[in-house]
Design a protein around this motif. Sequence first.
Motif, short mmCIF file in Angstrom:
data_model
loop_
_atom_site.label_atom_id
_atom_site.label_comp_id
_atom_site.label_asym_id
_atom_site.label_seq_id
_atom_site.Cartn_x
_atom_site.Cartn_y
_atom_site.Cartn_z
N ALA A 16 0.81 -1.21 0.00
CA ALA A 16 0.00 0.00 0.00
C ALA A 16 0.84 1.26 0.00
N GLN A 17 1.99 1.23 0.66
CA GLN A 17 2.80 2.44 0.76
C GLN A 17 3.47 2.80 -0.57
N ARG A 18 3.40 1.90 -1.55
CA ARG A 18 3.91 2.21 -2.89
C ARG A 18 2.90 3.00 -3.72
N THR A 19 1.71 3.15 -3.21
CA THR A 19 0.64 3.83 -3.93
C THR A 19 0.33 5.15 -3.23
N GLN A 20 -0.72 5.81 -3.70
CA GLN A 20 -1.16 7.06 -3.07
C GLN A 20 -2.32 6.83 -2.10
N LEU A 21 -2.50 5.61 -1.67
CA LEU A 21 -3.54 5.31 -0.69
C LEU A 21 -3.19 5.93 0.66
N ARG A 22 -4.24 6.24 1.42
CA ARG A 22 -4.06 6.85 2.74
C ARG A 22 -4.25 5.81 3.84
N ARG A 23 -3.34 5.77 4.79
CA ARG A 23 -3.46 4.87 5.94
C ARG A 23 -4.48 5.45 6.92
N LEU A 24 -5.39 4.61 7.39
CA LEU A 24 -6.45 5.04 8.30
C LEU A 24 -6.23 4.43 9.68
N LEU A 25 -6.40 5.24 10.70
CA LEU A 25 -6.33 4.79 12.09
C LEU A 25 -5.08 3.95 12.36
N PRO A 26 -3.91 4.44 12.01
CA PRO A 26 -2.70 3.61 12.16
C PRO A 26 -2.36 3.25 13.60
N ASP A 27 -2.72 4.11 14.55
CA ASP A 27 -2.42 3.82 15.95
C ASP A 27 -3.37 2.78 16.53
N GLU A 28 -4.59 2.74 16.01
CA GLU A 28 -5.59 1.81 16.54
C GLU A 28 -5.58 0.47 15.83
#
Length: 226
Positions: free
Chosen positions: A172-184
């Motif tokens: 996913a980090q190779r794309t322009q996708l956004r990470r959601l709720l990374p801490d949770e």
Amino acid sequence: MIEEAVDRVVDTVEGQDSPSLHGTVRVSAPDGFGTAFATPALVRVRRHHPQLQVELITATRQLALRPSGFDLAVVIGVPSSSRLVTEHLTDYTLGLYACDDYLAKYGRPKSLAEPREHPLIFYIESVLQVGDLDIERHLPGMAPAFSSTNVFAQLEATRQGAGIGVLPAFLAQRTQLRRLLPDEIDIRLPVTLAVRREAVTHAAVRTLWAALLQEVAERADELLPE
């Protein structure tokens, strides 16, 4: 011990002062990990040993122990079998991801309860049968609205705005996708290297084993990003 065998063939992986390997080695790996990590490692070995034939089978599924199924396998989780010699390869993380268009239209979840209101993108549970990837274990009460046996289809569906994808960070980090709720939501899973006992003494198998260890060590930040 397989670790001792790997130590003995580090120079072979680098192609220095070692006899050329030949024959055929079949490697099994999940589709995402197999493409992103196994392929570069196997290609590097082939570059030094052009007479070696390498077959890579990619599928995220339970490990089959058919005699002709594989020589070396990369497995999500920890397989248990007296027919295998195993070693922990790495851990990797999965998270929730969405594209900008989807978030602009449906909003960005701000709490753990909110993702349940969105369509989820993940594996087909009944086909997968890999306990460590059981979505109910990691996200109770959530069921995929769009499912695929192929992680690249899941990635593309997420990019197309079909919903929120549960995806490996290294893809996913190779794309322009956004990470959601990374801490949770930070799902961490083990990856194991497994070799059939009768193949442990094969020089080519040991060389590929070492190459996979090296590839993961050099790119650990992709598997477990900060």
